[in-house]
Design an enzyme around this catalytic site. Structure first.
Site, mmCIF file in Angstrom:
data_model
loop_
_atom_site.group_PDB
_atom_site.id
_atom_site.type_symbol
_atom_site.label_atom_id
_atom_site.label_comp_id
_atom_site.label_asym_id
_atom_site.label_seq_id
_atom_site.Cartn_x
_atom_site.Cartn_y
_atom_site.Cartn_z
ATOM 1 N N ASN A 104 0.839 -1.190 0.000
ATOM 2 C CA ASN A 104 0.000 0.000 0.000
ATOM 3 C C ASN A 104 0.876 1.243 0.000
ATOM 4 O O ASN A 104 2.010 1.221 0.507
ATOM 5 C CB ASN A 104 -0.942 0.003 1.216
ATOM 6 C CG ASN A 104 -0.276 0.546 2.469
ATOM 7 O OD1 ASN A 104 -0.263 1.754 2.716
ATOM 8 N ND2 ASN A 104 0.293 -0.353 3.274
ATOM 9 N N ASN A 112 2.648 6.670 15.887
ATOM 10 C CA ASN A 112 3.050 6.124 14.594
ATOM 11 C C ASN A 112 4.442 6.644 14.253
ATOM 12 O O ASN A 112 4.606 7.713 13.671
ATOM 13 C CB ASN A 112 2.037 6.520 13.513
ATOM 14 C CG ASN A 112 2.317 5.852 12.176
ATOM 15 O OD1 ASN A 112 3.421 5.385 11.922
ATOM 16 N ND2 ASN A 112 1.321 5.829 11.305
ATOM 17 N N CYS A 140 5.262 4.789 9.607
ATOM 18 C CA CYS A 140 4.660 4.792 8.271
ATOM 19 C C CYS A 140 5.753 5.009 7.222
ATOM 20 O O CYS A 140 6.486 6.006 7.279
ATOM 21 C CB CYS A 140 3.612 5.885 8.156
ATOM 22 S SG CYS A 140 2.814 5.966 6.540
#
Length: 497
Positions: A172, A230, A233
Protein backbone atom coordinates in the site's frame (compact mmCIF):
# COMPACT_ATOMS: atom_id res chain seq x y z
CA UNK A 1 -5.41 -41.53 6.08
CA UNK A 2 -6.01 -38.57 8.37
CA UNK A 3 -3.17 -36.60 6.78
CA UNK A 4 -4.56 -37.16 3.28
CA UNK A 5 -8.02 -36.11 4.45
CA UNK A 6 -6.59 -32.92 5.92
CA UNK A 7 -4.80 -32.14 2.66
CA UNK A 8 -7.94 -32.71 0.60
CA UNK A 9 -10.05 -30.66 2.98
CA UNK A 10 -7.61 -27.75 2.95
CA UNK A 11 -7.17 -27.71 -0.81
CA UNK A 12 -10.84 -28.04 -1.69
CA UNK A 13 -11.99 -25.52 0.92
CA UNK A 14 -9.33 -23.16 -0.43
CA UNK A 15 -11.15 -23.09 -3.77
CA UNK A 16 -14.19 -21.45 -2.16
CA UNK A 17 -14.77 -17.83 -3.19
CA UNK A 18 -15.92 -16.98 0.36
CA UNK A 19 -19.00 -15.23 -1.00
CA UNK A 20 -20.80 -12.51 0.92
CA UNK A 21 -24.07 -14.46 0.67
CA UNK A 22 -23.25 -18.12 -0.08
CA UNK A 23 -25.82 -19.47 -2.52
CA UNK A 24 -24.73 -23.00 -1.63
CA UNK A 25 -26.66 -22.59 1.62
CA UNK A 26 -29.95 -22.13 -0.22
CA UNK A 27 -29.17 -25.24 -2.25
CA UNK A 28 -28.85 -27.47 0.84
CA UNK A 29 -32.07 -29.45 1.53
CA UNK A 30 -30.95 -30.08 5.11
CA UNK A 31 -30.36 -26.48 6.14
CA UNK A 32 -26.63 -26.87 6.73
CA UNK A 33 -24.74 -23.56 6.89
CA UNK A 34 -22.31 -24.63 4.18
CA UNK A 35 -20.74 -21.24 3.63
CA UNK A 36 -19.91 -20.79 7.28
CA UNK A 37 -18.38 -24.25 7.57
CA UNK A 38 -16.21 -23.82 4.49
CA UNK A 39 -15.15 -20.38 5.70
CA UNK A 40 -14.06 -21.91 9.01
CA UNK A 41 -11.97 -24.45 7.09
CA UNK A 42 -10.31 -21.66 5.13
CA UNK A 43 -9.16 -20.08 8.37
CA UNK A 44 -7.73 -23.26 9.90
CA UNK A 45 -10.74 -23.63 12.20
CA UNK A 46 -11.46 -27.33 11.69
CA UNK A 47 -12.88 -27.72 15.18
CA UNK A 48 -15.39 -24.94 14.52
CA UNK A 49 -16.26 -26.44 11.14
CA UNK A 50 -16.81 -29.87 12.65
CA UNK A 51 -18.94 -28.37 15.42
CA UNK A 52 -21.33 -26.97 12.82
CA UNK A 53 -21.91 -30.26 11.01
CA UNK A 54 -25.17 -31.99 11.91
CA UNK A 55 -25.02 -35.23 13.86
CA UNK A 56 -26.62 -37.08 10.97
CA UNK A 57 -24.40 -37.58 7.91
CA UNK A 58 -26.88 -36.24 5.34
CA UNK A 59 -24.22 -35.60 2.72
CA UNK A 60 -23.39 -39.25 2.06
CA UNK A 61 -26.64 -40.01 0.22
CA UNK A 62 -27.40 -36.50 -1.03
CA UNK A 63 -27.41 -35.59 -4.73
CA UNK A 64 -25.65 -32.34 -3.73
CA UNK A 65 -27.76 -29.48 -5.13
CA UNK A 66 -25.38 -27.20 -3.23
CA UNK A 67 -22.67 -28.04 -5.75
CA UNK A 68 -24.90 -27.00 -8.62
CA UNK A 69 -25.55 -23.67 -6.89
CA UNK A 70 -21.86 -22.95 -6.18
CA UNK A 71 -20.71 -19.73 -7.85
CA UNK A 72 -17.26 -21.21 -8.41
CA UNK A 73 -18.83 -23.20 -11.23
CA UNK A 74 -19.19 -20.00 -13.22
CA UNK A 75 -15.38 -19.79 -13.31
CA UNK A 76 -14.27 -23.41 -13.68
CA UNK A 77 -15.42 -26.30 -11.48
CA UNK A 78 -17.72 -25.91 -8.44
CA UNK A 79 -16.33 -26.62 -5.01
CA UNK A 80 -16.82 -30.34 -4.38
CA UNK A 81 -18.88 -29.71 -1.29
CA UNK A 82 -20.21 -33.25 -0.91
CA UNK A 83 -16.73 -34.83 -1.00
CA UNK A 84 -15.40 -32.06 1.23
CA UNK A 85 -18.04 -32.66 3.88
CA UNK A 86 -17.69 -36.44 3.67
CA UNK A 87 -13.98 -36.03 4.41
CA UNK A 88 -14.84 -33.70 7.28
CA UNK A 89 -17.37 -36.17 8.70
CA UNK A 90 -14.75 -38.94 8.57
CA UNK A 91 -12.07 -36.81 10.22
CA UNK A 92 -11.88 -37.26 13.97
CA UNK A 93 -11.80 -33.86 15.61
CA UNK A 94 -12.05 -33.28 19.37
CA UNK A 95 -14.64 -30.60 20.10
CA UNK A 96 -14.29 -29.02 23.56
CA UNK A 97 -17.37 -28.79 25.75
CA UNK A 98 -16.17 -25.77 27.68
CA UNK A 99 -15.40 -22.21 26.63
CA UNK A 100 -12.37 -20.19 27.62
CA UNK A 101 -12.36 -16.59 28.77
CA UNK A 102 -10.47 -14.75 26.01
CA UNK A 103 -10.19 -11.46 27.89
CA UNK A 104 -6.75 -9.96 28.48
CA UNK A 105 -5.32 -7.03 30.41
CA UNK A 106 -2.90 -4.98 28.35
CA UNK A 107 -1.05 -1.95 29.69
CA UNK A 108 -3.59 -1.85 32.51
CA UNK A 109 -6.55 -1.79 30.12
CA UNK A 110 -9.05 -4.66 30.15
CA UNK A 111 -9.82 -6.06 26.69
CA UNK A 112 -12.64 -8.55 26.05
CA UNK A 113 -10.35 -10.43 23.65
CA UNK A 114 -6.86 -9.83 22.22
CA UNK A 115 -7.97 -9.09 18.64
CA UNK A 116 -7.76 -5.51 17.38
CA UNK A 117 -8.02 -3.81 14.01
CA UNK A 118 -4.64 -2.26 13.33
CA UNK A 119 -4.32 1.34 12.27
CA UNK A 120 -5.34 1.28 8.59
CA UNK A 121 -8.18 1.93 6.21
CA UNK A 122 -9.98 -0.97 7.93
CA UNK A 123 -10.53 1.30 10.92
CA UNK A 124 -10.84 4.77 9.50
CA UNK A 125 -14.36 6.05 10.25
CA UNK A 126 -17.22 5.53 12.67
CA UNK A 127 -19.35 3.22 10.56
CA UNK A 128 -16.52 0.82 9.77
CA UNK A 129 -15.26 0.56 13.33
CA UNK A 130 -18.78 0.30 14.75
CA UNK A 131 -19.48 -2.65 12.47
CA UNK A 132 -16.26 -4.39 13.47
CA UNK A 133 -16.78 -3.87 17.19
CA UNK A 134 -20.38 -5.07 16.92
CA UNK A 135 -19.11 -8.25 15.26
CA UNK A 136 -16.83 -9.06 18.17
CA UNK A 137 -13.45 -7.38 17.75
CA UNK A 138 -11.91 -6.44 21.08
CA UNK A 139 -10.89 -2.99 19.93
CA UNK A 140 -9.38 -0.82 17.24
CA UNK A 141 -6.23 1.17 16.62
CA UNK A 142 -7.91 3.96 14.68
CA UNK A 143 -6.23 5.09 11.46
CA UNK A 144 -3.48 7.60 12.23
CA UNK A 145 -4.79 11.07 13.03
CA UNK A 146 -2.66 14.13 12.34
CA UNK A 147 -2.85 17.83 11.58
CA UNK A 148 -1.45 17.24 8.10
CA UNK A 149 -3.32 17.90 4.86
CA UNK A 150 -3.46 14.32 3.53
CA UNK A 151 -4.16 13.81 -0.17
CA UNK A 152 -4.06 10.19 -1.21
CA UNK A 153 -2.96 8.80 -4.58
CA UNK A 154 -5.06 6.56 -6.82
CA UNK A 155 -4.69 3.62 -7.09
CA UNK A 156 -2.82 2.83 -3.88
CA UNK A 157 -2.88 -0.96 -3.43
CA UNK A 158 -1.18 -3.90 -5.11
CA UNK A 159 -0.98 -7.60 -4.25
CA UNK A 160 1.51 -10.41 -4.74
CA UNK A 161 -0.04 -13.76 -5.63
CA UNK A 162 1.27 -17.30 -5.92
CA UNK A 163 -0.40 -20.46 -7.21
CA UNK A 164 -3.88 -19.02 -7.16
CA UNK A 165 -3.56 -17.35 -3.76
CA UNK A 166 -3.84 -13.58 -3.81
CA UNK A 167 -2.54 -11.37 -1.04
CA UNK A 168 0.47 -13.56 -0.25
CA UNK A 169 2.02 -10.14 -0.04
CA UNK A 170 0.28 -6.77 -0.15
CA UNK A 171 1.61 -3.30 -0.89
CA UNK A 172 0.00 0.00 0.00
CA UNK A 173 1.06 3.58 -0.57
CA UNK A 174 -1.54 5.05 1.79
CA UNK A 175 -0.57 7.71 4.25
CA UNK A 176 -2.64 8.84 7.23
CA UNK A 177 -6.32 9.56 7.75
CA UNK A 178 -7.66 11.96 5.14
CA UNK A 179 -10.62 12.97 7.29
CA UNK A 180 -10.43 16.38 8.94
CA UNK A 181 -9.11 16.61 12.46
CA UNK A 182 -12.52 17.46 13.84
CA UNK A 183 -14.16 14.61 11.95
CA UNK A 184 -11.72 12.15 13.48
CA UNK A 185 -12.26 13.49 16.98
CA UNK A 186 -15.99 13.14 16.38
CA UNK A 187 -15.56 9.51 15.32
CA UNK A 188 -13.64 8.75 18.52
CA UNK A 189 -16.22 10.47 20.73
CA UNK A 190 -19.09 8.51 19.15
CA UNK A 191 -17.23 5.22 19.40
CA UNK A 192 -16.45 5.86 23.07
CA UNK A 193 -20.10 6.63 23.77
CA UNK A 194 -21.58 3.74 21.79
CA UNK A 195 -19.05 1.04 22.71
CA UNK A 196 -18.07 1.61 26.34
CA UNK A 197 -16.76 -1.96 26.73
CA UNK A 198 -14.43 -1.85 23.73
CA UNK A 199 -10.88 -0.53 23.63
CA UNK A 200 -10.16 2.50 21.46
CA UNK A 201 -6.52 3.16 20.56
CA UNK A 202 -5.85 6.51 18.89
CA UNK A 203 -2.92 6.37 16.48
CA UNK A 204 -1.28 9.77 16.04
CA UNK A 205 1.56 11.45 14.16
CA UNK A 206 2.90 14.98 14.70
CA UNK A 207 5.48 17.15 12.98
CA UNK A 208 7.05 18.54 16.15
CA UNK A 209 6.92 18.12 19.91
CA UNK A 210 4.09 20.61 20.35
CA UNK A 211 1.90 18.73 17.87
CA UNK A 212 2.60 15.35 19.46
CA UNK A 213 1.62 16.76 22.87
CA UNK A 214 -1.54 18.39 21.53
CA UNK A 215 -2.60 15.29 19.63
CA UNK A 216 -2.17 13.09 22.68
CA UNK A 217 -4.19 15.43 24.88
CA UNK A 218 -6.99 15.74 22.35
CA UNK A 219 -7.21 11.97 21.86
CA UNK A 220 -7.56 11.43 25.60
CA UNK A 221 -10.28 14.06 25.80
CA UNK A 222 -12.12 12.38 22.91
CA UNK A 223 -12.18 9.10 24.85
CA UNK A 224 -9.22 7.05 23.66
CA UNK A 225 -8.08 4.30 26.05
CA UNK A 226 -4.54 4.27 24.67
CA UNK A 227 -2.36 6.40 22.42
CA UNK A 228 -0.28 4.75 19.70
CA UNK A 229 2.60 6.79 18.31
CA UNK A 230 3.05 6.12 14.59
CA UNK A 231 6.83 6.16 14.33
CA UNK A 232 6.79 3.87 11.31
CA UNK A 233 4.66 4.79 8.27
CA UNK A 234 7.07 4.17 5.33
CA UNK A 235 5.57 6.52 2.73
CA UNK A 236 5.23 10.02 4.19
CA UNK A 237 5.97 12.93 1.85
CA UNK A 238 7.55 15.26 4.41
CA UNK A 239 10.94 14.69 6.04
CA UNK A 240 11.06 13.77 9.71
CA UNK A 241 7.80 11.83 9.69
CA UNK A 242 6.78 8.20 9.93
CA UNK A 243 9.54 5.62 9.53
CA UNK A 244 12.22 8.32 9.65
CA UNK A 245 11.27 8.80 13.30
CA UNK A 246 11.42 5.10 14.08
CA UNK A 247 14.89 4.83 12.54
CA UNK A 248 16.22 7.43 14.99
CA UNK A 249 16.29 6.56 18.71
CA UNK A 250 16.77 10.25 19.48
CA UNK A 251 13.57 11.27 17.66
CA UNK A 252 11.68 8.34 19.16
CA UNK A 253 12.68 9.46 22.66
CA UNK A 254 11.91 13.12 22.00
CA UNK A 255 8.45 12.53 20.57
CA UNK A 256 7.53 9.83 23.07
CA UNK A 257 8.32 12.26 25.87
CA UNK A 258 6.16 14.87 24.15
CA UNK A 259 3.24 12.43 23.96
CA UNK A 260 3.74 11.43 27.59
CA UNK A 261 3.49 15.10 28.51
CA UNK A 262 0.06 15.33 26.89
CA UNK A 263 -1.70 12.27 28.28
CA UNK A 264 -2.16 10.01 31.29
CA UNK A 265 -3.31 7.17 29.04
CA UNK A 266 -1.03 4.21 28.21
CA UNK A 267 1.30 5.03 25.32
CA UNK A 268 2.40 2.54 22.65
CA UNK A 269 5.33 3.21 20.32
CA UNK A 270 4.70 1.64 16.92
CA UNK A 271 8.03 0.48 15.52
CA UNK A 272 9.34 0.37 11.97
CA UNK A 273 10.86 -2.85 10.59
CA UNK A 274 12.96 -0.79 8.16
CA UNK A 275 15.87 -1.01 10.55
CA UNK A 276 18.36 -3.65 11.66
CA UNK A 277 17.80 -3.62 15.43
CA UNK A 278 14.28 -2.64 16.50
CA UNK A 279 15.16 -3.08 20.16
CA UNK A 280 17.30 0.08 20.08
CA UNK A 281 14.51 2.60 19.31
CA UNK A 282 12.07 0.47 21.33
CA UNK A 283 14.22 0.91 24.45
CA UNK A 284 14.45 4.63 23.72
CA UNK A 285 10.65 4.82 23.65
CA UNK A 286 10.25 2.96 26.94
CA UNK A 287 12.90 5.08 28.64
CA UNK A 288 11.08 8.22 27.49
CA UNK A 289 7.74 7.13 28.95
CA UNK A 290 6.04 4.67 26.61
CA UNK A 291 4.15 1.85 28.32
CA UNK A 292 4.37 -0.65 25.48
CA UNK A 293 5.44 -1.40 21.93
CA UNK A 294 3.41 -2.09 18.77
CA UNK A 295 5.25 -4.05 16.07
CA UNK A 296 5.67 -4.37 13.21
CA UNK A 297 4.53 -1.79 10.71
CA UNK A 298 4.87 -2.42 6.99
CA UNK A 299 8.17 -3.01 5.18
CA UNK A 300 9.43 -0.71 2.43
CA UNK A 301 8.93 -2.46 -0.89
CA UNK A 302 8.70 -2.33 -4.66
CA UNK A 303 6.31 -4.78 -6.29
CA UNK A 304 5.18 -6.22 -9.63
CA UNK A 305 7.22 -4.37 -12.26
CA UNK A 306 5.45 -4.60 -15.60
CA UNK A 307 7.85 -6.01 -18.18
CA UNK A 308 6.25 -4.05 -21.01
CA UNK A 309 5.83 -0.62 -19.41
CA UNK A 310 8.55 -1.00 -16.69
CA UNK A 311 6.10 0.54 -14.20
CA UNK A 312 5.78 -1.02 -10.76
CA UNK A 313 2.49 -1.34 -8.90
CA UNK A 314 0.48 0.49 -7.89
CA UNK A 315 1.02 2.77 -10.86
CA UNK A 316 -0.19 6.34 -10.44
CA UNK A 317 -0.36 8.13 -13.76
CA UNK A 318 2.85 6.53 -15.01
CA UNK A 319 4.79 6.58 -11.74
CA UNK A 320 5.10 4.64 -8.52
CA UNK A 321 6.93 4.80 -5.19
CA UNK A 322 8.26 2.53 -2.48
CA UNK A 323 5.37 1.43 -0.32
CA UNK A 324 4.50 -0.59 2.73
CA UNK A 325 4.62 -4.40 2.35
CA UNK A 326 2.33 -6.52 4.51
CA UNK A 327 0.38 -9.78 4.36
CA UNK A 328 1.20 -13.39 5.17
CA UNK A 329 4.74 -13.15 3.78
CA UNK A 330 5.93 -10.71 6.46
CA UNK A 331 4.95 -12.86 9.47
CA UNK A 332 8.39 -14.49 9.91
CA UNK A 333 10.02 -11.06 9.87
CA UNK A 334 7.61 -9.72 12.48
CA UNK A 335 8.20 -12.70 14.76
CA UNK A 336 11.96 -12.26 14.44
CA UNK A 337 11.78 -8.64 15.60
CA UNK A 338 9.49 -9.54 18.49
CA UNK A 339 11.85 -12.31 19.58
CA UNK A 340 14.80 -9.92 19.58
CA UNK A 341 12.92 -7.40 21.69
CA UNK A 342 11.76 -10.08 24.11
CA UNK A 343 15.32 -11.39 24.49
CA UNK A 344 16.57 -7.92 25.47
CA UNK A 345 16.51 -7.67 29.26
CA UNK A 346 15.27 -4.07 29.12
CA UNK A 347 12.23 -5.12 27.06
CA UNK A 348 11.56 -8.61 28.40
CA UNK A 349 8.51 -7.55 30.42
CA UNK A 350 7.32 -4.66 28.25
CA UNK A 351 3.82 -5.21 26.78
CA UNK A 352 3.89 -5.78 23.02
CA UNK A 353 0.96 -5.54 20.62
CA UNK A 354 1.94 -7.78 17.73
CA UNK A 355 1.06 -7.53 14.06
CA UNK A 356 2.35 -8.52 10.65
CA UNK A 357 0.92 -11.24 8.44
CA UNK A 358 -1.83 -12.54 10.74
CA UNK A 359 -4.74 -14.14 8.87
CA UNK A 360 -6.06 -16.85 11.17
CA UNK A 361 -5.98 -18.00 14.79
CA UNK A 362 -2.87 -20.10 14.23
CA UNK A 363 -0.97 -17.03 13.06
CA UNK A 364 -2.24 -15.15 16.10
CA UNK A 365 -1.11 -17.99 18.37
CA UNK A 366 2.44 -17.64 17.07
CA UNK A 367 2.52 -14.00 18.13
CA UNK A 368 1.05 -14.82 21.54
CA UNK A 369 3.58 -17.62 22.02
CA UNK A 370 6.35 -15.15 21.19
CA UNK A 371 5.23 -12.88 23.99
CA UNK A 372 2.63 -10.50 22.52
CA UNK A 373 -0.29 -9.51 24.72
CA UNK A 374 -2.64 -8.35 21.97
CA UNK A 375 -2.92 -8.88 18.22
CA UNK A 376 -3.54 -6.30 15.48
CA UNK A 377 -4.79 -7.19 12.00
CA UNK A 378 -5.43 -5.16 8.83
CA UNK A 379 -4.47 -6.83 5.55
CA UNK A 380 -6.51 -9.97 6.21
CA UNK A 381 -9.53 -7.80 7.02
CA UNK A 382 -9.07 -5.92 3.76
CA UNK A 383 -9.16 -9.22 1.88
CA UNK A 384 -11.74 -11.22 3.83
CA UNK A 385 -13.70 -8.71 5.91
CA UNK A 386 -14.36 -8.20 9.61
CA UNK A 387 -16.05 -11.63 9.74
CA UNK A 388 -12.67 -13.31 10.27
CA UNK A 389 -13.11 -12.42 13.95
CA UNK A 390 -15.49 -15.39 14.29
CA UNK A 391 -12.79 -17.94 13.47
CA UNK A 392 -10.06 -16.01 15.25
CA UNK A 393 -11.93 -16.17 18.55
CA UNK A 394 -13.32 -19.66 18.10
CA UNK A 395 -10.02 -21.14 16.95
CA UNK A 396 -8.07 -19.58 19.82
CA UNK A 397 -10.70 -20.55 22.38
CA UNK A 398 -10.86 -24.16 21.21
CA UNK A 399 -7.08 -24.48 21.19
CA UNK A 400 -6.85 -23.26 24.77
CA UNK A 401 -9.75 -25.42 25.99
CA UNK A 402 -8.47 -28.61 24.38
CA UNK A 403 -5.09 -28.14 26.05
CA UNK A 404 -6.39 -27.30 29.48
CA UNK A 405 -5.54 -23.61 29.50
CA UNK A 406 -8.04 -21.26 31.11
CA UNK A 407 -6.70 -17.84 30.07
CA UNK A 408 -4.91 -16.38 27.07
CA UNK A 409 -2.13 -15.21 29.35
CA UNK A 410 -1.31 -18.86 30.11
CA UNK A 411 0.33 -19.28 26.70
CA UNK A 412 1.94 -15.86 26.22
CA UNK A 413 5.68 -16.18 25.65
CA UNK A 414 5.87 -19.98 25.84
CA UNK A 415 7.86 -20.31 22.60
CA UNK A 416 10.64 -17.94 23.58
CA UNK A 417 12.79 -20.42 25.50
CA UNK A 418 12.96 -22.72 22.47
CA UNK A 419 14.66 -20.11 20.30
CA UNK A 420 18.37 -20.15 21.06
CA UNK A 421 21.56 -18.73 19.60
CA UNK A 422 23.35 -20.51 16.76
CA UNK A 423 26.11 -21.86 18.99
CA UNK A 424 23.58 -23.57 21.26
CA UNK A 425 22.04 -25.76 18.56
CA UNK A 426 22.68 -29.50 18.66
CA UNK A 427 25.06 -30.23 15.80
CA UNK A 428 26.05 -33.71 16.92
CA UNK A 429 22.99 -35.60 15.64
CA UNK A 430 21.00 -35.99 12.44
CA UNK A 431 17.32 -36.60 11.73
CA UNK A 432 16.81 -38.50 8.50
CA UNK A 433 13.62 -38.22 6.46
CA UNK A 434 11.19 -41.14 6.43
CA UNK A 435 9.38 -42.00 3.17
CA UNK A 436 5.76 -43.11 3.58
CA UNK A 437 5.79 -45.27 0.48
CA UNK A 438 2.11 -46.23 0.61
CA UNK A 439 1.17 -42.56 0.27
CA UNK A 440 3.80 -41.69 -2.35
CA UNK A 441 2.46 -41.11 -5.87
CA UNK A 442 5.87 -41.15 -7.56
CA UNK A 443 5.96 -37.55 -8.75
CA UNK A 444 9.72 -37.26 -8.20
CA UNK A 445 9.64 -33.78 -6.71
CA UNK A 446 11.82 -34.85 -3.79
CA UNK A 447 14.40 -36.33 -6.17
CA UNK A 448 14.60 -33.16 -8.27
CA UNK A 449 15.00 -30.85 -5.29
CA UNK A 450 17.53 -33.07 -3.53
CA UNK A 451 19.68 -33.47 -6.62
CA UNK A 452 19.52 -29.88 -7.84
CA UNK A 453 19.32 -28.04 -4.52
CA UNK A 454 20.40 -30.52 -1.87
CA UNK A 455 22.95 -33.31 -1.51
CA UNK A 456 22.03 -35.90 -4.19
CA UNK A 457 20.91 -38.28 -1.43
CA UNK A 458 17.71 -39.55 -3.13
CA UNK A 459 17.41 -41.99 -5.97
CA UNK A 460 14.22 -43.28 -7.59
CA UNK A 461 13.39 -46.99 -7.56
CA UNK A 462 11.99 -48.81 -10.58
CA UNK A 463 8.50 -47.91 -9.38
CA UNK A 464 9.42 -44.22 -9.39
CA UNK A 465 9.40 -43.92 -5.62
CA UNK A 466 12.28 -42.46 -3.58
CA UNK A 467 14.98 -44.31 -1.69
CA UNK A 468 17.50 -42.64 0.62
CA UNK A 469 21.27 -42.82 0.52
CA UNK A 470 22.09 -42.31 4.22
CA UNK A 471 25.77 -41.79 3.41
CA UNK A 472 24.92 -38.62 1.48
CA UNK A 473 21.86 -37.38 3.37
CA UNK A 474 22.57 -34.50 5.77
CA UNK A 475 19.06 -34.35 7.20
CA UNK A 476 18.22 -30.93 5.75
CA UNK A 477 14.55 -31.93 5.18
CA UNK A 478 14.23 -30.12 1.86
CA UNK A 479 12.47 -33.22 0.55
CA UNK A 480 9.83 -32.98 3.29
CA UNK A 481 9.11 -29.38 2.41
CA UNK A 482 8.68 -29.92 -1.34
CA UNK A 483 6.56 -33.10 -1.17
CA UNK A 484 3.13 -31.99 -2.47
CA UNK A 485 1.21 -34.69 -0.57
CA UNK A 486 3.18 -34.86 2.68
CA UNK A 487 4.33 -38.41 2.04
CA UNK A 488 7.70 -37.71 3.67
CA UNK A 489 7.99 -37.31 7.43
CA UNK A 490 10.77 -36.63 9.93
CA UNK A 491 12.37 -39.89 11.02
CA UNK A 492 14.33 -40.84 14.10
CA UNK A 493 17.20 -38.68 15.31
CA UNK A 494 20.54 -40.49 15.60
CA UNK A 495 24.02 -39.44 16.56
CA UNK A 496 26.37 -38.54 13.77
CA UNK A 497 29.18 -41.00 13.13
Amino acid sequence: MKKQQVIRIKEEAGRCLLCHEPVCNAGCPHGIDIGRIVRALNFENRVGARRRLPVVHYCENCDAPCVQACRRGKLDVPVRIKELFCDLFALHVDVPKTEVDLSVDFCGVHCENPFFLSSSVAGSNYDMVAKALSMGWGGVAFKTISLLDIREASPRFSALSKEGRSFVGFKNIEQLSDHTYEENLGFLRRLRQDFPGKVIIASIMGRNEAEWTRLAADMETAGADMIECNFSCPQMVEEGLGAEIGESPELVARYTAAVRKGTRRPVLAKMTPNITHMEIPAKAAIAAGADGIAAINTIRSIMNIDLDTFLSEPGVNGQSIEGGYSGKAVKPIALRFINEMRKDSALAEVPISGMGGIENWRDAMEFLLMGCGTIQIATAVMQYGYRIIDDLKEGLGDYLALRGFTHVQDIVGRALTYIVSAEDLDRTSIQYPCFVRNNCIGCGRCYISCFDGGHQAIRLDTDGKPALDVHKCVGCHLCILVCPIQAIEPGKRVQKK
